[in-house]
Design an enzyme around this catalytic site. Structure first.
Site, mmCIF file in Angstrom:
data_model
loop_
_atom_site.group_PDB
_atom_site.id
_atom_site.type_symbol
_atom_site.label_atom_id
_atom_site.label_comp_id
_atom_site.label_asym_id
_atom_site.label_seq_id
_atom_site.Cartn_x
_atom_site.Cartn_y
_atom_site.Cartn_z
ATOM 1 N N LEU A 1 0.908 -1.167 -0.084
ATOM 2 C CA LEU A 1 -0.039 0.054 -0.133
ATOM 3 C C LEU A 1 0.704 1.226 0.094
ATOM 4 O O LEU A 1 1.835 1.326 0.686
ATOM 5 C CB LEU A 1 -1.025 0.173 1.260
ATOM 6 C CG LEU A 1 -1.885 -1.288 1.452
ATOM 7 C CD1 LEU A 1 -2.893 -0.834 2.543
ATOM 8 C CD2 LEU A 1 -2.708 -1.223 0.190
ATOM 9 N N HIS A 2 0.581 2.232 -0.695
ATOM 10 C CA HIS A 2 0.972 3.568 -0.851
ATOM 11 C C HIS A 2 -0.098 4.720 -0.709
ATOM 12 O O HIS A 2 -1.279 4.192 -0.350
ATOM 13 C CB HIS A 2 1.735 3.719 -1.965
ATOM 14 C CG HIS A 2 0.860 3.440 -3.227
ATOM 15 N ND1 HIS A 2 0.055 3.962 -3.677
ATOM 16 C CD2 HIS A 2 1.333 2.632 -4.346
ATOM 17 C CE1 HIS A 2 -0.626 3.716 -4.722
ATOM 18 N NE2 HIS A 2 0.180 2.591 -5.152
ATOM 19 N N LYS B 1 -6.048 6.079 -11.775
ATOM 20 C CA LYS B 1 -4.578 5.747 -12.296
ATOM 21 C C LYS B 1 -4.833 4.490 -13.503
ATOM 22 O O LYS B 1 -4.172 4.714 -14.564
ATOM 23 C CB LYS B 1 -3.538 5.507 -11.249
ATOM 24 C CG LYS B 1 -2.291 4.843 -11.914
ATOM 25 C CD LYS B 1 -1.291 4.773 -11.022
ATOM 26 C CE LYS B 1 -0.041 3.869 -11.410
ATOM 27 N NZ LYS B 1 -0.552 2.618 -11.776
ATOM 28 N N ASP B 2 -5.607 3.836 -12.853
ATOM 29 C CA ASP B 2 -5.868 2.343 -14.034
ATOM 30 C C ASP B 2 -7.083 2.813 -14.606
ATOM 31 O O ASP B 2 -8.217 2.312 -14.439
ATOM 32 C CB ASP B 2 -5.985 1.266 -12.940
ATOM 33 C CG ASP B 2 -4.549 0.980 -12.323
ATOM 34 O OD1 ASP B 2 -3.711 0.414 -12.681
ATOM 35 O OD2 ASP B 2 -4.487 1.256 -11.356
ATOM 36 N N ARG C 1 4.589 -0.729 -8.124
ATOM 37 C CA ARG C 1 5.875 -1.210 -8.823
ATOM 38 C C ARG C 1 7.016 -0.276 -8.453
ATOM 39 O O ARG C 1 8.180 -0.520 -8.855
ATOM 40 C CB ARG C 1 5.409 -1.445 -10.280
ATOM 41 C CG ARG C 1 4.706 -2.866 -10.206
ATOM 42 C CD ARG C 1 4.278 -3.029 -11.870
ATOM 43 N NE ARG C 1 3.536 -4.285 -11.757
ATOM 44 C CZ ARG C 1 2.310 -4.427 -11.793
ATOM 45 N NH1 ARG C 1 1.542 -3.247 -11.641
ATOM 46 N NH2 ARG C 1 1.595 -5.443 -11.991
ATOM 47 N N VAL D 1 -3.061 9.947 -7.099
ATOM 48 C CA VAL D 1 -2.339 10.393 -6.168
ATOM 49 C C VAL D 1 -0.871 10.440 -6.946
ATOM 50 O O VAL D 1 -0.536 9.206 -7.320
ATOM 51 C CB VAL D 1 -2.188 9.847 -4.753
ATOM 52 C CG1 VAL D 1 -1.402 10.387 -3.907
ATOM 53 C CG2 VAL D 1 -3.574 9.820 -4.168
ATOM 54 N N SER E 1 2.604 3.809 -7.327
ATOM 55 C CA SER E 1 2.591 2.611 -7.866
ATOM 56 C C SER E 1 3.186 1.725 -6.839
ATOM 57 O O SER E 1 4.410 1.917 -6.393
ATOM 58 C CB SER E 1 2.886 2.644 -9.184
ATOM 59 O OG SER E 1 2.891 1.093 -9.644
ATOM 60 N N GLN F 1 -4.599 -12.208 -13.332
ATOM 61 C CA GLN F 1 -4.497 -11.129 -13.894
ATOM 62 C C GLN F 1 -3.342 -10.852 -14.401
ATOM 63 O O GLN F 1 -2.690 -9.887 -15.008
ATOM 64 C CB GLN F 1 -5.140 -9.806 -13.233
ATOM 65 C CG GLN F 1 -4.605 -9.220 -12.240
ATOM 66 C CD GLN F 1 -5.391 -8.233 -11.576
ATOM 67 O OE1 GLN F 1 -6.274 -8.694 -10.729
ATOM 68 N NE2 GLN F 1 -4.981 -6.949 -11.479
ATOM 69 N N HIS G 1 -3.546 3.952 -2.536
ATOM 70 C CA HIS G 1 -4.472 3.207 -1.922
ATOM 71 C C HIS G 1 -5.122 3.790 -0.609
ATOM 72 O O HIS G 1 -6.226 3.749 -0.592
ATOM 73 C CB HIS G 1 -3.861 1.915 -1.582
ATOM 74 C CG HIS G 1 -2.867 1.094 -2.457
ATOM 75 N ND1 HIS G 1 -1.618 1.009 -2.654
ATOM 76 C CD2 HIS G 1 -3.431 0.394 -3.723
ATOM 77 C CE1 HIS G 1 -1.154 0.287 -3.648
ATOM 78 N NE2 HIS G 1 -2.469 -0.211 -4.333
HETATM 79 P P1 AMP Z 1 -3.389 -2.246 -7.065
HETATM 80 O O1 AMP Z 1 -3.165 -2.666 -5.791
HETATM 81 O O2 AMP Z 1 -2.224 -1.843 -8.026
HETATM 82 O O3 AMP Z 1 -4.126 -3.104 -7.829
HETATM 83 O O4 AMP Z 1 -4.450 -0.969 -6.925
HETATM 84 C C1 AMP Z 1 -5.631 -1.092 -6.312
HETATM 85 C C2 AMP Z 1 -6.369 0.224 -6.567
HETATM 86 O O5 AMP Z 1 -5.657 1.319 -6.095
HETATM 87 C C3 AMP Z 1 -6.681 0.371 -7.910
HETATM 88 O O6 AMP Z 1 -8.134 0.691 -7.904
HETATM 89 C C4 AMP Z 1 -5.859 1.410 -8.363
HETATM 90 O O7 AMP Z 1 -6.282 1.972 -9.300
HETATM 91 C C5 AMP Z 1 -5.672 2.202 -7.322
HETATM 92 N N1 AMP Z 1 -4.259 3.181 -7.435
HETATM 93 C C6 AMP Z 1 -3.269 2.527 -7.572
HETATM 94 N N2 AMP Z 1 -2.360 3.539 -7.555
HETATM 95 C C7 AMP Z 1 -2.848 4.619 -7.428
HETATM 96 C C8 AMP Z 1 -2.826 6.026 -7.099
HETATM 97 N N3 AMP Z 1 -1.301 6.619 -7.498
HETATM 98 N N4 AMP Z 1 -3.570 6.977 -6.852
HETATM 99 C C9 AMP Z 1 -4.942 6.777 -6.869
HETATM 100 N N5 AMP Z 1 -5.153 5.265 -6.945
HETATM 101 C C10 AMP Z 1 -4.504 4.268 -7.174
#
Ligand code: AMP
Length: 300
Positions: A33-34, A151-152, A189, A178, A187, A61, A37
């Site tokens: 988490l960042h 972002k996605d 990553r 964000v 991200s 996925q 999230h």
């Molecule tokens: P993930 O863990 O990468 O699958 O992301 C989980 C959720 O967090 C998804 O809905 C992403 O679009 C969202 N998310 C990831 N990075 C960001 C960001 N920088 N700002 C806002 N939401 C994000």
């Protein structure tokens, strides 16, 4: 803050909250988490009585085994950060809990929103994995609202289509991206970038900013906007998988833009990871009415 690993524990805890007519906000994540999230979690906490955040690195996925194997996993820190952001319940199932041995279902959408860009570059299984796991998680949690990041952008569009097409009784809330102070989209990553890669990664948001500036100055040719952004990517040493102007609703490439409803999207490899980002060009097109979440049948 409670951490549960099984659907039956999750349902028991949410059920007792629902019996008190509490609304449930849900934030699906893959962990590490960042602040992006956590912004989703804060929005969920502001709008709901109970906040559930899932941590599940969904194998179906991933099109790249190295990406899946190397995906950062930081559950203990995630639980602390989620708690501080207002999360009440973390659901962190095993792969076997989500996909038992006899698992045989796939939920898939068709058409341009899943065929192009992320679908084309990661392969059709990517969005099939997303739509299958999102359907399962929504059925497990039964939230009033679920929060996804802009972002996605293509994933958010796909999830909205999934919920609409299958009449899933949940409101999807899109949350703005964000970014770090210099503009890099947060991200999970990014943790895998060394300092040289981190400097290169900044090329994505810088390129999008230049493309948007060109739009803001009146440019309406997608080719010209893409060319302006591509020059910035080149100057950072980034070769994109795709860089395009698309209709935000259909994810079809545009040649000529209106004043609303377009996105400038990019995906590119940087170091050992693949990054994506997007900027809106103009205001979003006004959305149609969003159906009110209907959970009466569960609360009465
Ligand atoms: P993930 O863990 O990468 O699958 O992301 C989980 C959720 O967090 C998804 O809905 C992403 O679009 C969202 N998310 C990831 N990075 C960001 C960001 N920088 N700002 C806002 N939401 C994000």
């Amino acid at each position: 803050m409670t951490v549960v690993r099984t659907v039956s524990e999750l349902r028991a805890l949410i059920g007792s909250s629902r019996a008190r007519r509490h609304t449930v906000g849900f934030v699906p994540t893959m962990g590490a988490l960042h602040d992006g999230h956590l912004e989703l979690a804060r929005r969920a906490a502001a709008g709901n009585d109970l906040v559930v955040l899932s941590i599940f690195v969904n194998p179906t996925q991933f099109n790249d085994h190295a990406d899946l194997a190397g995906y950062p996993r930081t559950e203990a820190a995630d639980v602390d950060a989620a708690s501080a952001a207002g999360v009440d319940l973390v659901f962190a199932p095993s792969a076997g809990e989500v996909y038992p041995p006899a698992f045989r279902a796939t939920v898939m959408l068709t058409g341009p929103i899943v065929d192009g860009f992320e679908g084309a570059n990661r392969g059709p299984a990517h969005f099939h994995g997303v739509t299958t796991v999102v359907t399962k998680l929504l059925n497990m949690v039964g939230p009033n609202r679920a929060y996804f990041g802009q972002k996605d952008a293509q994933q958010l569009r796909v999830v909205r289509a999934l919920v609409s097409d299958l009449n899933l009784p949940v409101e999807i809330v899109g949350v703005p991206t964000v970014r770090d102070a210099d503009g890099l989209a947060l991200s999970s990553r990014n943790a895998l970038l060394d300092s040289a890669d981190r400097a290169t990664a900044l090329g994505l948001s810088r390129a999008l900013a230049v493309g948007r500036r060109s739009f803001d100055h009146g440019e309406r040719s997608a080719e010209a906007i893409v060319a302006a952004a591509a020059a910035v990517l080149t100057s950072f040493g980034v070769t994109p998988e795709y860089l395009a102007v698309v209709d935000a609703d259909t994810f079809v490439s545009l040649a000529h833009l209106e004043s609303t409803g377009a996105l400038l999207i990019v995906a590119a490899p940087v170091g050992s990871v693949r990054l994506i980002d997007n900027f809106a060009l103009g205001a979003p097109r006004p959305a149609g009415p969003s159906p009110a979440p209907d959970r009466k049948y569960l609360t009465t």
